[in-house]
Write an enzyme that holds these catalytic residues in place. Sequence first.
Site, PDB file in Angstrom:
ATOM      1  N   TRP A 280      37.514  31.653  40.938  1.00 56.15           N
ATOM      2  CA  TRP A 280      37.085  32.335  42.164  1.00 56.15           C
ATOM      3  C   TRP A 280      36.082  33.432  41.820  1.00 56.15           C
ATOM      4  CZ3 TRP A 280      37.339  31.508  47.259  1.00 56.15           C
ATOM      5  CH2 TRP A 280      37.058  32.574  48.123  1.00 56.15           C
ATOM      6  N   TRP A 361      32.455  44.995  58.085  1.00 58.40           N
ATOM      7  CA  TRP A 361      32.977  44.709  56.749  1.00 58.40           C
ATOM      8  C   TRP A 361      32.320  45.557  55.678  1.00 58.40           C
ATOM      9  CZ3 TRP A 361      29.501  43.098  53.131  1.00 58.40           C
ATOM     10  CH2 TRP A 361      28.320  42.501  53.574  1.00 58.40           C
TER      11      TRP A 361
END
Length: 477
Positions: A280, A361
């Site tokens: 990831w 965000w």
Amino acid sequence: MTTRIVWLRRDFRLDDNPALLRAAESAERLVVLYIHAPEEDAPWPAGAASCWWLHHSLLALSQQLEAEGNRLVIRSGPSLNALRECIETTGAASVYWNRLYTPMARDRDRRIKTALRDQGIEARSFNAALLAEPWAVETRSGGPYRVFTPFWKSIRDGLRAAAPCPRPMLPPCPAMESEPLDALGLLPDRDWADGFAAHWTPGSGGAQQRLSDFLDTALQDYDSGRNRPDLDATSGLSPHLHFGEIGPRQIVAAVDAASSDDGRTRSAQQADKFLSEIAWREFAHHVLFHFPETLEQSMNPRFRHFEWAGRDSDLQAWQHGQTGIPIVDAGMRQLWHTGWMHNRVRMIVGSLLTKNLRQHWRKGAQWFWDTLVDADLANNTLGWQWIAGCGADAAPYFRIFNPVSQGEKFDPHGAYVRRWVPEIEGLPDAHLHAPWTAPAPVLRQAKLRLGRDYPAPIVDLKASRQDALDAYAKVKG
């Protein structure tokens, strides 16, 4: 007498360090150089927590080098000027370094490589930080990946293609000046950093010890334990990886060795799950390399005009662990005290901020950047856009974590919340994750006055969830 310079940036280890190995094997004198040039990372220079780690990582590296008969040379930037000064002082004919992949680092390194070669200096770069170079992994159509699962499948079989490099014998450093580490001013002038040392040991020695402990105690139950913030069931290697105190090739080799050790009960499935988490990180660098605009813009263009509607007071309550929602406050306080937060809790606090509180965000990304010791630009950007629903491989816009049910599921006995939110430790498990549901007699028994000892929730979870769904529906396309 052949003199080479190895320019270290975020690769503070002697083992599995290709640039160091290649420089040392053909040099009679070796300059191990760190150049402090935070302005070259603008607009994302290292945050305060990362600077604390950097100071101690450089200190640990300096001690290692001295034990090997060399030393760390520290200079301040601009980097090209510092390199040229060292070349002039030592007569070095070569500069080697390991690659970084942020847009700012790539632009700088490209300019420096060209400038050095133009003056007749050998300039070579190597891969020390990733298992797969971002440009080397392509979809069948020849483009970059946007979804993790096919990316993981594409690199999975090649994880072991390159073994870790050996530690080289280091030739001595020529006589030259070095700035003192303290002169860099890396230690933050904040009392919260005082608690970091109780939780972390920066340096490659600390990285190897943490990896060893994880393999011995947590790998066998990783898939089930990794989501439990009340358990010590994750590797904690992220800051060590970010600063290059350990490399992914070393981790893969160690996991393989542990998984195949006949004296232990290891599950290949558990090892594979852990390695997918390492992948990831690779995916995050892959995405940032190919989509550098995501540092500032949502990857999904539909979200570039999303109706963020957050209030400053809500952002401040979230930052300081005073939202009145225990699992969220526990995570934010853990972050403030230790410079780190459990990954499951990162998703929970991120969901509350971007969806229930409707904060952009980028505000969460900026706070994490300043307070995480493992703040990594690629991981931070991908993670925040994922949870906000606007990035690569993003969680669907309608996936809004319920922090109460998340707390009940992943902190079932309340150990995590009670550690970081002691004001409510007297509540029974049934009401711990939602104190506002506790009847008055239960609150009295726990000696808890909501709104005084601990805040009432700053947001109605059900109503704000619907508001977020309505807003997201306008852009989902």
